[in-house]
Scaffold this motif. Sequence first.
Motif, PDB file in Angstrom:
ATOM      1  N   ASN A  12       0.814  -1.205   0.000  1.00  0.00           N
ATOM      2  CA  ASN A  12       0.000   0.000   0.000  1.00  0.00           C
ATOM      3  C   ASN A  12       0.847   1.254   0.000  1.00  0.00           C
ATOM      4  O   ASN A  12       0.623   2.177  -0.781  1.00  0.00           O
ATOM      5  CB  ASN A  12      -0.854   0.008   1.267  1.00  0.00           C
TER       6      ASN A  12
ATOM      7  N   LYS B 257      -7.453  10.714  -5.170  1.00  0.00           N
ATOM      8  CA  LYS B 257      -7.319  10.089  -6.504  1.00  0.00           C
ATOM      9  C   LYS B 257      -8.697   9.768  -7.064  1.00  0.00           C
ATOM     10  O   LYS B 257      -9.599   9.367  -6.316  1.00  0.00           O
ATOM     11  CB  LYS B 257      -6.503   8.797  -6.372  1.00  0.00           C
TER      12      LYS B 257
ATOM     13  N   ASN C  96       1.306   3.989  -3.017  1.00  0.00           N
ATOM     14  CA  ASN C  96       1.056   5.423  -2.831  1.00  0.00           C
ATOM     15  C   ASN C  96       2.253   6.232  -3.300  1.00  0.00           C
ATOM     16  O   ASN C  96       2.108   7.250  -3.973  1.00  0.00           O
ATOM     17  CB  ASN C  96       0.807   5.737  -1.350  1.00  0.00           C
TER      18      ASN C  96
HETATM   19 MG    MG Z   1      -3.246   3.933  -1.519  1.00  0.00          MG
END
Ligand code: MG
Length: 669
Positions: free
Chosen positions: A568, A626, A572
């Motif tokens: 994760n 996002k 990112n």
């Molecule tokens: Mg993320």
Amino acid sequence: MAFSAIAKTKLRNGAPDRHVSSRWSSWYLIALKAAMGLLLILLVALFWVLFESEVEEQRTTLIADVLWLEQGINFHLEGNAEFLEQLSGELAQEKDSRSLFRQRAGYLLRNNPDVLQIMWLGPSGSVVDFEPAVKLPRLGVDGIGGERHALALEMSRKLGKPTYTDAYSTASGWQFEMYVPVFVDGKYDGSLVVVYSFNSLLKHLVPWWFAEKYQVRIVDEDGSVLASKMRAGSATTPINYAIPVDPPGYGIVLRVDAYRASGSFVEVLLTTLVIALAVAVLLSLWVMRRHIQRRLAAEQAYRAEYAFRKAMEDSLTVGMRARDRVGRITYVNPAFCHMVGFSEDELIGASPPMPFWAPEDQEKSRAINEAVISGHAPREGAEVRLMRKDGKRFDALVYEAPLIDADGLHTGWMASIVDVTERKRAEELARQQQEKLQFTSRLVTMGELASTLAHELNQPLAAITSYTAGCLNKIESGVFSPEELKAALEKLGVQAQRAGKIIRRVHDFVRKSEPKLAPCNLVEVIEDSIGLIESAARLAGVRIVREFPSVSGELMGDRVMLEQVLLNVMRNAIEAMGGVPSERRCLTLQLAQPDDQQVQIRVVDRGPGMPPEVLENLFTPFFTTKPHGMGMGLNICRSIIEFHRGRLWVEENPESGTVVVISLPVIQS
Ligand code: MG
Ligand code: ADP
């Protein structure tokens, strides 16, 4: 909450209605006041009656005493008159009458200090002899020859019996005279005169005890005092009596006034005591009144306080239970009764084992009970399984505190009991949901990874295909050495293993499992995560740099979960560097051990960094910037790290960009 259960029970059972109580108090007060008033009136009346009867008695005594004195004076004067009458008779017969006169006059004078002088007058009124031989102030200018003197002389001669003159004043006091005629053979032959002094008369005839009790005065009809015998400085009472004195008559009055009695010591003491007691009773009544008023006010305040507490207590959803020092229940609130399904009467007085202890948790309940009674109640409360009357079980959190009464004595324990069954269920539900969410997020990550993985798998599969084709060609051509074939097959095997490894990783990652803590090596975890993200990084043009100094990185953890976190965070970082020049697209993974307690992974990117509003909401569920982001990544990452008893936070990269720091505890050897 520390109010006495006993007082409470009394109030509830005895039902002392506020109105009844205050009405009773005011009636009591009125009756008390009336009784006191009556007592005072009676006391005053008693004093008055006593005083009156005493005055009456005093008056009666006084009259009797005065009569007695008057009689005494009477006797005295008449006795003297008789004595002189006798002397007058003897004088007529006696030869040496002069010496007889002297002798008798001397005798009379010695025995009667009130007699100032005795005179013997001849028939013409001239003085024959007198005793004592002094010149006394007399009636008129020189006494003899005065008008009243002549009158008295005349009267006595005519009547032939003793006669008195009225009172006259001289320099040495008031006096009067008595004339006794002397007859010789029925023929007037002069008179015997006795001069009396009023003052001496009183002095001589009033005895000491009389003078102690009374003021004695002789007053003429004009009211002027002729003589008196009185005690200096003593006040008289209105009790008095006056009686005419005859002889000498002429309106002369004997007047006697009673002195104010000084009162006996006992009498004064008794009166003082009675007055003091009455004052004391009045005072105590007043104090009592104040006390009752205060008590009423205090009762009122207590009732208000009680009502307030009761309302508070009834509104509580937390169960309350008080026990004495041996563990017997002394008080329960409605919430507790509701919780366990027993009535208050069934619970009060119950002692361990309590009817609401679940049989399967009996031992634990007993241990907690003993800990509480020995004064070691767990501060953070204790969780136990309890049983309702209908047998239904529930989990409860029990907090115990010592019960201190108004005198500061430790009388028992007060417990608050919270039913945590619902809470536990909610927690369990939340945990399951969190798990599902993690799984979903894994699937999302998976989906995102799928294309790159497919691409990744393509390579070994293509290699396997080409090696297989090569081998087949060789076999078909028949021109081959076993070594050649072996080498090709070995390469093929390596590729197949690689493909299998990729698939296993994906399988491991997707498989839903309970978190399992097992010893694992952080370097391996990081390597595996990089293996999963590598192709995505390559597609995005991001270089991955490893900076692992010799850190062992051994810890207890769930491998798949930690991989999920790293994936994760790395995703990112890669996504954040999408818009920066390609030479800056570098993702650095640093491993460090700042102390022997923890190991840190720092994921450093060269992206644009985070603006404050993003920083603020970073861990808020579903926060994303996002277009297709889910916004759960960092939130789940932090939960997972905290599950591992570690911390996750974000720092600013000084060369622009973001550093995500993950700190985890290492295995303590
Ligand atoms: Mg993320
Ligand atoms: P998602 O990735 O689905 O948006 P995340 O919880 O992983 O959700 O991230 C939340 C937000 O935090 C992202 O939308 C992004 O705006 C910001 N963010 C996370 N990591 C970085 C980073 N390395 N650099 C800049 N912004 C970041």
